[in-house]
Scaffold this motif. Structure first.
Motif, PDB file in Angstrom:
ATOM      1  N   THR A   1      -2.895   5.925   3.944  1.00  0.00           N
ATOM      2  CA  THR A   1      -1.740   5.509   2.777  1.00  0.00           C
ATOM      3  C   THR A   1      -0.489   5.550   3.576  1.00  0.00           C
ATOM      4  OG1 THR A   1      -1.636   7.549   1.807  1.00  0.00           O
ATOM      5  CG2 THR A   1      -3.188   6.193   0.971  1.00  0.00           C
TER       6      THR A   1
ATOM      7  N   SER B   1      -6.152  -1.946  -0.874  1.00  0.00           N
ATOM      8  CA  SER B   1      -6.978  -1.472   0.193  1.00  0.00           C
ATOM      9  C   SER B   1      -8.216  -2.352   0.604  1.00  0.00           C
ATOM     10  CB  SER B   1      -7.531   0.126   0.007  1.00  0.00           C
ATOM     11  OG  SER B   1      -6.372   0.933  -0.045  1.00  0.00           O
TER      12      SER B   1
ATOM     13  N   VAL C   1       0.843  -1.182   0.243  1.00  0.00           N
ATOM     14  CA  VAL C   1      -0.041   0.015   0.028  1.00  0.00           C
ATOM     15  C   VAL C   1       0.865   1.120  -0.085  1.00  0.00           C
ATOM     16  CG1 VAL C   1      -1.569   1.563   1.384  1.00  0.00           C
ATOM     17  CG2 VAL C   1      -2.156  -1.062   1.185  1.00  0.00           C
TER      18      VAL C   1
ATOM     19  N   PHE D   1      -3.879   0.300  -5.970  1.00  0.00           N
ATOM     20  CA  PHE D   1      -4.530   0.865  -4.786  1.00  0.00           C
ATOM     21  C   PHE D   1      -5.516   0.238  -4.097  1.00  0.00           C
ATOM     22  CE2 PHE D   1      -6.705   4.208  -2.172  1.00  0.00           C
ATOM     23  CZ  PHE D   1      -5.707   4.268  -0.963  1.00  0.00           C
TER      24      PHE D   1
ATOM     25  N   SER E   1       1.862   4.398  -3.514  1.00  0.00           N
ATOM     26  CA  SER E   1       1.499   5.659  -3.252  1.00  0.00           C
ATOM     27  C   SER E   1       2.743   6.525  -2.772  1.00  0.00           C
ATOM     28  CB  SER E   1       0.189   5.993  -2.459  1.00  0.00           C
ATOM     29  OG  SER E   1       0.600   5.595  -1.206  1.00  0.00           O
TER      30      SER E   1
END
Length: 309
Positions: A275, A107, A71, A103, A75
């Motif tokens: 994040t 998630s 994760v 993502f 990002s």
């Protein structure tokens, strides 16, 4: 439409901040990212090499650590590039799609995994004597189900986002490709896509939250039936860290995705929480508050890996 140029590259505007803070923010987020990867990798290593941790709870924790590493990796590195130079903000159309898919995949897997872990906690406390036999052979099936369900969920999100034409502005007011902000750039009616995406996200989030709540209500009822105060305290402590992490995960997600209206600046700041901070919070919570993991870390430090198995 023929006179419009189709978007081939998006520009990630990053976190709203004063330019003078570029170096400071770069250093802070770089340190957090490195610690996140190292912390979660350490949990992966400890769970794999210590036979005492080969239990359902730590099997799911192993999966959670793997997800948290990725994760952040999906990002944060791109976020760091936005601090370095204007060129670092550019991301190709296909890379943006891949980032968005990855993502949402990771998630949603984490969301499903929290649900499975809450049910696992209920079984461990409510049926301690039969816990191992009940769970034997089911862990891999439950974990696989979470990954496959997330594949479908993220595929829906990505297809509904990138099936639209993009021919106007290419500036995304975020530090990664996020569904609602990418849709704002489409040069077509997005109301139907947004509705389906909203329902999809809502069903996943609400379904997981209701199942988690049901599991913990049942768990608390089982804890209250424990005769000794010491036993009740131990059981509550085992659930406390999980509850704290779940709340930290769900509250920002609900705030961003399921509330009416949206403010890009606020959403960008809140997104940093789940994040960047949540992936580093998990290893801290599950390590510092867990005697078995701390014992395994101490053993790993003072003994060769071959003796830890």
């Amino acid at each position: 439409m023929s006179n419009l140029s189709w978007v081939a590259t998006f520009i990630l505007m990053g976190i709203p901040h004063a330019p003078v803070l570029d170096t400071t923010l770069f250093g802070i987020f770089l340190v957090i990212y490195v610690l996140t990867v190292l912390g979660n990798f350490l949990i992966l290593l400890v769970v794999r090499v210590d036979s005492h941790l080969h239990t359902p709870m730590y099997y799911f924790l192993d999966n959670l650590s793997f997800i948290d590493m990725w994760v952040s990796t999906v990002s944060v590195p791109k976020m760091l590039m936005t601090f370095v130079s204007p060129e670092g903000r550019a991301i190709s159309f296909h890379s943006c799609g891949a980032q968005l898919y990855s993502f949402h995949f990771l998630s949603s897997t984490e969301c499903f995994l929290y649900t499975v872990m809450s049910y696992d906690c209920y079984l461990a406390i409510s049926y301690p004597l039969r816990y191992t036999s009940m769970r034997n052979g089911r862990c891999a099936l439950l974990a696989t189900s979470t990954w496959l369900s997330s594949c479908l969920h993220s595929a829906v999100q990505t297809m509904l986002t990138f099936c639209l034409p993009y021919c106007g502005s290419n500036q995304i007011q975020h530090y990664f490709c996020e569904t609602t902000l990418v849709l704002k750039l489409a040069c077509a009616d997005t109301s139907g896509n947004e509705m389906v995406i909203f329902v999809n996200l809502g069903l996943v989030a609400l379904g997981c939250f209701l199942l988690i709540s049901l599991s913990y209500v049942s768990t608390v009822c089982s804890i209250l039936k424990i005769r000794t105060s010491e036993g009740r305290l131990t059981a509550f402590q085992n659930c406390a860290s999980h509850c704290m992490v779940i709340l930290c995960f769900f509250v920002p997600c609900v705030f961003i995705y399921l509330r009416p209206g949206s403010k890009d600046v606020v959403d960008g700041v809140v997104a940093v929480f789940y994040t960047v901070l949540i992936p580093i919070l998990n290893p801290v919570v599950y390590t510092l508050r867990n005697k078995e993991v701390k014992r395994a870390l101490f053993k790993l430090k003072h003994e060769p890996l071959s003796q830890s198995k």
